[in-house]
Design a protein around this motif. Structure first.
Motif, PDB file in Angstrom:
ATOM      1  N   VAL A  86       0.830  -1.206   0.000  1.00  0.00           N
ATOM      2  CA  VAL A  86       0.000   0.000   0.000  1.00  0.00           C
ATOM      3  C   VAL A  86       0.865   1.257   0.000  1.00  0.00           C
ATOM      4  CG1 VAL A  86      -0.208   0.062   2.533  1.00  0.00           C
ATOM      5  CG2 VAL A  86      -1.988   1.104   1.119  1.00  0.00           C
ATOM      6  N   GLY A  87       2.091   1.150   0.503  1.00  0.00           N
ATOM      7  CA  GLY A  87       2.947   2.325   0.666  1.00  0.00           C
ATOM      8  C   GLY A  87       3.791   2.611  -0.563  1.00  0.00           C
ATOM      9  N   ALA A  88       3.461   3.702  -1.262  1.00  0.00           N
ATOM     10  CA  ALA A  88       4.239   4.065  -2.452  1.00  0.00           C
ATOM     11  C   ALA A  88       5.717   4.335  -2.120  1.00  0.00           C
ATOM     12  CB  ALA A  88       3.611   5.280  -3.148  1.00  0.00           C
ATOM     13  N   PRO A  89       5.993   5.095  -1.030  1.00  0.00           N
ATOM     14  CA  PRO A  89       7.415   5.335  -0.748  1.00  0.00           C
ATOM     15  C   PRO A  89       8.195   4.043  -0.472  1.00  0.00           C
ATOM     16  CG  PRO A  89       6.027   6.818   0.540  1.00  0.00           C
ATOM     17  CD  PRO A  89       5.117   5.810  -0.096  1.00  0.00           C
ATOM     18  N   MET A  90       7.498   3.048   0.028  1.00  0.00           N
ATOM     19  CA  MET A  90       8.161   1.771   0.321  1.00  0.00           C
ATOM     20  C   MET A  90       8.574   1.069  -0.975  1.00  0.00           C
ATOM     21  SD  MET A  90       8.142   1.471   3.668  1.00  0.00           S
ATOM     22  CE  MET A  90       8.277  -0.252   4.154  1.00  0.00           C
ATOM     23  N   ILE A  91       7.643   0.933  -1.901  1.00  0.00           N
ATOM     24  CA  ILE A  91       7.991   0.175  -3.115  1.00  0.00           C
ATOM     25  C   ILE A  91       8.872   0.985  -4.062  1.00  0.00           C
ATOM     26  CG2 ILE A  91       6.095  -1.482  -3.063  1.00  0.00           C
ATOM     27  CD1 ILE A  91       4.707   0.303  -5.190  1.00  0.00           C
ATOM     28  N   ARG A  92       8.790   2.291  -3.983  1.00  0.00           N
ATOM     29  CA  ARG A  92       9.705   3.080  -4.824  1.00  0.00           C
ATOM     30  C   ARG A  92      11.153   2.805  -4.395  1.00  0.00           C
ATOM     31  NH1 ARG A  92       8.927   9.184  -5.035  1.00  0.00           N
ATOM     32  NH2 ARG A  92       9.619   9.204  -7.182  1.00  0.00           N
ATOM     33  N   TYR A  93      11.341   2.764  -3.100  1.00  0.00           N
ATOM     34  CA  TYR A  93      12.678   2.460  -2.575  1.00  0.00           C
ATOM     35  C   TYR A  93      13.064   1.015  -2.947  1.00  0.00           C
ATOM     36  CZ  TYR A  93      16.384   2.060   1.013  1.00  0.00           C
ATOM     37  OH  TYR A  93      17.569   1.867   1.693  1.00  0.00           O
ATOM     38  N   GLY A  94      12.108   0.110  -2.817  1.00  0.00           N
ATOM     39  CA  GLY A  94      12.363  -1.292  -3.158  1.00  0.00           C
ATOM     40  C   GLY A  94      12.711  -1.469  -4.628  1.00  0.00           C
ATOM     41  N   HIS A  95      11.971  -0.766  -5.467  1.00  0.00           N
ATOM     42  CA  HIS A  95      12.236  -0.831  -6.907  1.00  0.00           C
ATOM     43  C   HIS A  95      13.644  -0.306  -7.217  1.00  0.00           C
ATOM     44  CE1 HIS A  95      11.619  -0.487 -11.226  1.00  0.00           C
ATOM     45  NE2 HIS A  95      11.954   0.788 -11.154  1.00  0.00           N
ATOM     46  N   MET A  96      13.985   0.789  -6.570  1.00  0.00           N
ATOM     47  CA  MET A  96      15.311   1.386  -6.773  1.00  0.00           C
ATOM     48  C   MET A  96      16.417   0.378  -6.422  1.00  0.00           C
ATOM     49  SD  MET A  96      16.266   5.119  -5.354  1.00  0.00           S
ATOM     50  CE  MET A  96      16.449   4.761  -3.617  1.00  0.00           C
ATOM     51  N   ARG A  97      16.220  -0.310  -5.329  1.00  0.00           N
ATOM     52  CA  ARG A  97      17.220  -1.299  -4.923  1.00  0.00           C
ATOM     53  C   ARG A  97      17.279  -2.470  -5.905  1.00  0.00           C
ATOM     54  NH1 ARG A  97      17.236  -4.171  -0.037  1.00  0.00           N
ATOM     55  NH2 ARG A  97      19.455  -3.880   0.199  1.00  0.00           N
ATOM     56  N   ALA A  98      16.109  -2.915  -6.358  1.00  0.00           N
ATOM     57  CA  ALA A  98      16.089  -4.051  -7.289  1.00  0.00           C
ATOM     58  C   ALA A  98      16.767  -3.676  -8.603  1.00  0.00           C
ATOM     59  CB  ALA A  98      14.644  -4.503  -7.518  1.00  0.00           C
ATOM     60  N   VAL A  99      16.542  -2.444  -9.066  1.00  0.00           N
ATOM     61  CA  VAL A  99      17.188  -1.988 -10.300  1.00  0.00           C
ATOM     62  C   VAL A  99      18.710  -1.959 -10.098  1.00  0.00           C
ATOM     63  CG1 VAL A  99      17.491  -0.030 -11.887  1.00  0.00           C
ATOM     64  CG2 VAL A  99      15.195  -0.667 -11.100  1.00  0.00           C
ATOM     65  N   ASP A 100      19.123  -1.427  -8.976  1.00  0.00           N
ATOM     66  CA  ASP A 100      20.559  -1.384  -8.659  1.00  0.00           C
ATOM     67  C   ASP A 100      21.178  -2.774  -8.713  1.00  0.00           C
ATOM     68  OD1 ASP A 100      21.315   1.188  -8.333  1.00  0.00           O
ATOM     69  OD2 ASP A 100      21.094   1.243  -6.148  1.00  0.00           O
ATOM     70  N   GLU A 101      20.412  -3.737  -8.235  1.00  0.00           N
ATOM     71  CA  GLU A 101      20.915  -5.108  -8.188  1.00  0.00           C
ATOM     72  C   GLU A 101      20.651  -5.862  -9.488  1.00  0.00           C
ATOM     73  OE1 GLU A 101      20.778  -8.218  -5.157  1.00  0.00           O
ATOM     74  OE2 GLU A 101      19.640  -6.752  -3.999  1.00  0.00           O
ATOM     75  N   ASN A 102      19.967  -5.197 -10.399  1.00  0.00           N
ATOM     76  CA  ASN A 102      19.613  -5.797 -11.679  1.00  0.00           C
ATOM     77  C   ASN A 102      18.756  -7.061 -11.513  1.00  0.00           C
ATOM     78  OD1 ASN A 102      19.637  -5.635 -14.473  1.00  0.00           O
ATOM     79  ND2 ASN A 102      21.371  -7.063 -14.650  1.00  0.00           N
ATOM     80  N   VAL A 103      17.826  -7.011 -10.583  1.00  0.00           N
ATOM     81  CA  VAL A 103      16.930  -8.146 -10.365  1.00  0.00           C
ATOM     82  C   VAL A 103      15.567  -7.803 -10.970  1.00  0.00           C
ATOM     83  CG1 VAL A 103      15.823  -9.629  -8.662  1.00  0.00           C
ATOM     84  CG2 VAL A 103      18.124  -8.772  -8.243  1.00  0.00           C
ATOM     85  N   ASP A 104      15.044  -8.700 -11.764  1.00  0.00           N
ATOM     86  CA  ASP A 104      13.827  -8.449 -12.532  1.00  0.00           C
ATOM     87  C   ASP A 104      12.578  -8.829 -11.725  1.00  0.00           C
ATOM     88  OD1 ASP A 104      11.851  -8.201 -14.418  1.00  0.00           O
ATOM     89  OD2 ASP A 104      12.654  -9.705 -15.795  1.00  0.00           O
ATOM     90  N   VAL A 105      12.177  -7.916 -10.842  1.00  0.00           N
ATOM     91  CA  VAL A 105      10.929  -8.131 -10.095  1.00  0.00           C
ATOM     92  C   VAL A 105      10.017  -6.929 -10.323  1.00  0.00           C
ATOM     93  CG1 VAL A 105      11.801  -9.633  -8.273  1.00  0.00           C
ATOM     94  CG2 VAL A 105      12.036  -7.168  -8.030  1.00  0.00           C
ATOM     95  N   ASN A 106       8.709  -7.148 -10.192  1.00  0.00           N
ATOM     96  CA  ASN A 106       7.736  -6.082 -10.434  1.00  0.00           C
ATOM     97  C   ASN A 106       7.123  -5.627  -9.120  1.00  0.00           C
ATOM     98  OD1 ASN A 106       7.800  -6.514 -13.417  1.00  0.00           O
ATOM     99  ND2 ASN A 106       7.023  -8.517 -12.757  1.00  0.00           N
ATOM    100  N   PHE A 107       7.009  -4.303  -8.958  1.00  0.00           N
ATOM    101  CA  PHE A 107       6.375  -3.763  -7.761  1.00  0.00           C
ATOM    102  C   PHE A 107       5.116  -3.002  -8.161  1.00  0.00           C
ATOM    103  CE2 PHE A 107      10.825  -4.148  -6.392  1.00  0.00           C
ATOM    104  CZ  PHE A 107      10.645  -4.844  -5.219  1.00  0.00           C
ATOM    105  N   ALA A 108       4.083  -3.126  -7.344  1.00  0.00           N
ATOM    106  CA  ALA A 108       2.859  -2.373  -7.620  1.00  0.00           C
ATOM    107  C   ALA A 108       2.260  -1.886  -6.313  1.00  0.00           C
ATOM    108  CB  ALA A 108       1.853  -3.247  -8.367  1.00  0.00           C
ATOM    109  N   GLN A 109       1.759  -0.652  -6.349  1.00  0.00           N
ATOM    110  CA  GLN A 109       1.058  -0.097  -5.190  1.00  0.00           C
ATOM    111  C   GLN A 109      -0.377  -0.605  -5.242  1.00  0.00           C
ATOM    112  OE1 GLN A 109       0.528   4.154  -5.153  1.00  0.00           O
ATOM    113  NE2 GLN A 109       0.210   4.221  -2.940  1.00  0.00           N
TER     114      GLN A 109
END
Ligand SMILES: C[S@@+](CC[C@H](N)C(=O)[O-])C[C@H]1O[C@@H](n2cnc3c(N)ncnc32)[C@H](O)[C@@H]1O
Lengths: 113, 401
Positions: B257-280
């Protein structure tokens, strides 16, 4: 409670604030405040001590002696900057002593006052 | 509420000159163009970027020491005193007692009070340290950072600024400033906060190793087919990424539910080059098709929602799982062990966690017939599933084939 829309720049929305600042665990809330102030002092003391440890390591490598440190004279600019930092510290340590907690540990939640 | 514009405006004057002097070299302008700037002024410890300033790091270090001391020496002393007071008053400390009686007996004891006070202060001060270190020192830069990642892959990020945010998710759970939906730095604060929480308990998570372990403990369906995985209440996506690493060929989704949470999570996944999808999205209304996932997992989600929401989430997990798919909600007290505290001291600690650590929904979670409801919506419930987190056994629910 009327809630605001999402802020488009941060994707944040309104939250329900906790009332934890009002709790007191001691009969005299001043004791709570003093414990908080002591903890704050501890964090600042350790943070300064840790910075000093880093500095001393680095300075040693660069040939800065203990004597040079002791005899350093702050400039006017230094003084103004350091004063701001000092006042922040005063607020952090003394501020909690001004709180007046009035809820007992068993108080029911009152978010929507 | 924090806003980019107000922050930009106030930054120049608000930044303490002293801290600028120490970190000036680390301030970088965000370049125009394609390359996202990864703000990492003080490098990393494992995968965790060091806090923006040495002072913030040192304060947190001290408070982690305080948490450790509180959870060890002080907690033991407080428990001993608590039980002694009860015994002297003719009560049996091995049994539970009504809270009113507990307050009456131990309410003014200095040691018991100190434990409550220190626990709250350490948590509050650590959160304040994190928030201030982002907001006051490099707020504009830190807020701009995720903007550069939002549309970047390999994985995707879906934000839904107009979605309905249920009130129960708006609390400052465990005192996190602004909570999960209202704090611009919620992701980072959660990350540093939980890291300190684990560290004070002797669990390292600098490399997300705790979540990697959890991911390895999440059961797969009996037929071994794992094409799609959903992580509900994924927070900053540590389990989501762990699950992807565990099942590299699967399509993995993390929703929160938390946009700031998944935005941070997405940023980390991109940094790590891991292909996962996040959605609010909401765990109780995931908007995925029926029979879609092979595994639905969650970690420490349910104790942070009311019982009614929990029941809806269980029903939603059942709906989106395919026949034979498994549901693994890891949390406090899942599996075979008793859910309610068995003695007065634990009751008192639970109350304080609920009321003063602002774990608003935790008591509802403890009281809810979790397994019964799983069975009611149609799951086959195995309460003695594999170990996960500190639980000897963990519940694994299967949608009948
Ligand atoms: C304690 S955190 C757990 C985060 C993550 N699973 C982890 O491993 O740390 C709980 C998360 O659940 C989210 N949450 C709470 N209620 C939710 C709901 N109804 N739908 C989706 N997410 C929810 C919160 O925003 C928060 O990020």
């Amino acid at each position: 409670m009327a809630l605001k829309k999402t802020d488009p720049s941060t994707y944040t929305t309104e939250f329900i604030a906790s009332d934890v600042d009002k709790v007191r665990f001691y009969e005299d809330p001043m004791i709570d405040n003093i414990v908080t102030a002591i903890l704050a002092l501890g964090t600042e003391t350790w943070s300064n001590r840790r910075r000093t440890l880093v500095l001393e390591r680095l300075l040693q490598e660069k040939g800065v002696t203990q004597e040079m440190i002791e005899s350093y004279m702050p400039s006017d600019e230094d003084k103004a900057e350091w004063q701001t930092e000092r006042d922040r510290l005063v607020e952090m340590i003394m501020g909690p002593l001004m709180r007046e907690g009035n809820l007992s540990p068993s108080a029911k939640r009152q978010h929507d006052e | 509420m924090l806003n980019r514009r107000t922050l930009f405006g106030s930054l120049a004057g608000a930044v303490s000159a002293l801290s600028v002097a120490f970190t000036k070299a680390a301030y970088a302008k965000i370049p125009a163009g394609d390359t996202p700037i990864d703000i990492e002024p003080r490098s990393k410890v494992g995968q965790l970027e060091r806090l923006p300033t040495l002072d913030a790091e040192s304060r947190n270090d001290f408070l982690t020491g305080v948490r450790n001391w509180r959870g060890g020496k002080l907690l033991s002393a407080s428990r001993e005193r608590f039980n002694q007071i009860l015994t002297e008053a003719g009560e049996d400390p091995r049994k539970d007692l009504p809270l009113e009686r507990i307050f009456q007996l131990v309410g003014n004891d200095p040691l018991v009070s100190l434990e409550g006070r220190v626990r709250i202060d350490a948590q509050r001060m650590a959160h304040k340290t994190f928030r201030d270190s982002f907001q006051n020192h490099r707020g504009d830069v830190y807020l701009a950072e995720p903007e550069q990642y939002d549309k970047r892959g390999p994985g995707t990020l879906e934000l839904n600024p107009d979605m309905h945010i249920p009130d129960y998710t708006r609390h400052e759970i465990h005192m996190q400033p602004g909570g999960y939906v209202g704090g611009a730095f919620a992701g980072a604060i959660y990350h540093y906060g939980t890291n300190a929480f684990y560290e004070a308990r002797g669990t390292d998570n600098y490399l997300d190793e705790h979540h990697a372990k959890l991911a390895s403990q999440v059961s797969a369906p009996a037929d071994g087919r794992v094409r799609r995985i959903l992580d509900m209440g994924c927070g900053i996506g540590q389990l989501t990424v762990g699950l992807k690493k565990q099942h590299e060929d699967a399509e993995v989704w993390g929703i929160d539910v938390g946009a700031p949470m998944i935005r941070y999570g997405h940023m980390r996944a991109v940094d790590e080059n891991v292909d996962v999808n996040f959605a609010q999205r909401l765990a109780e209304d995931t908007r995925f098709p029926d029979n879609h996932f092979d595994i639905v997992a969650s970690y420490i989600l349910h104790h942070e929602m009311p019982a009614e929401a929990s029941r809806n989430v269980i029903a939603e997990a059942f709906r989106v799982l395919r026949p034979g798919g498994v549901y693994v909600p890891i949390d406090f007290h899942t599996g075979g062990q008793p859910r309610r505290p068995q003695n007065a001291f634990n009751s008192y600690q639970l109350w304080k966690d609920h009321r003063w650590n602002n774990e608003v929904w935790r008591i509802e979670y403890q009281d809810m017939d979790y397994f019964g409801h799983m069975a009611k919506v149609g799951f086959q419930v195995n309460r003695k599933g594999p170990r996960a987190w500190f639980n000897r056994t963990n519940v694994v629910a299967t949608k009948p084939a």
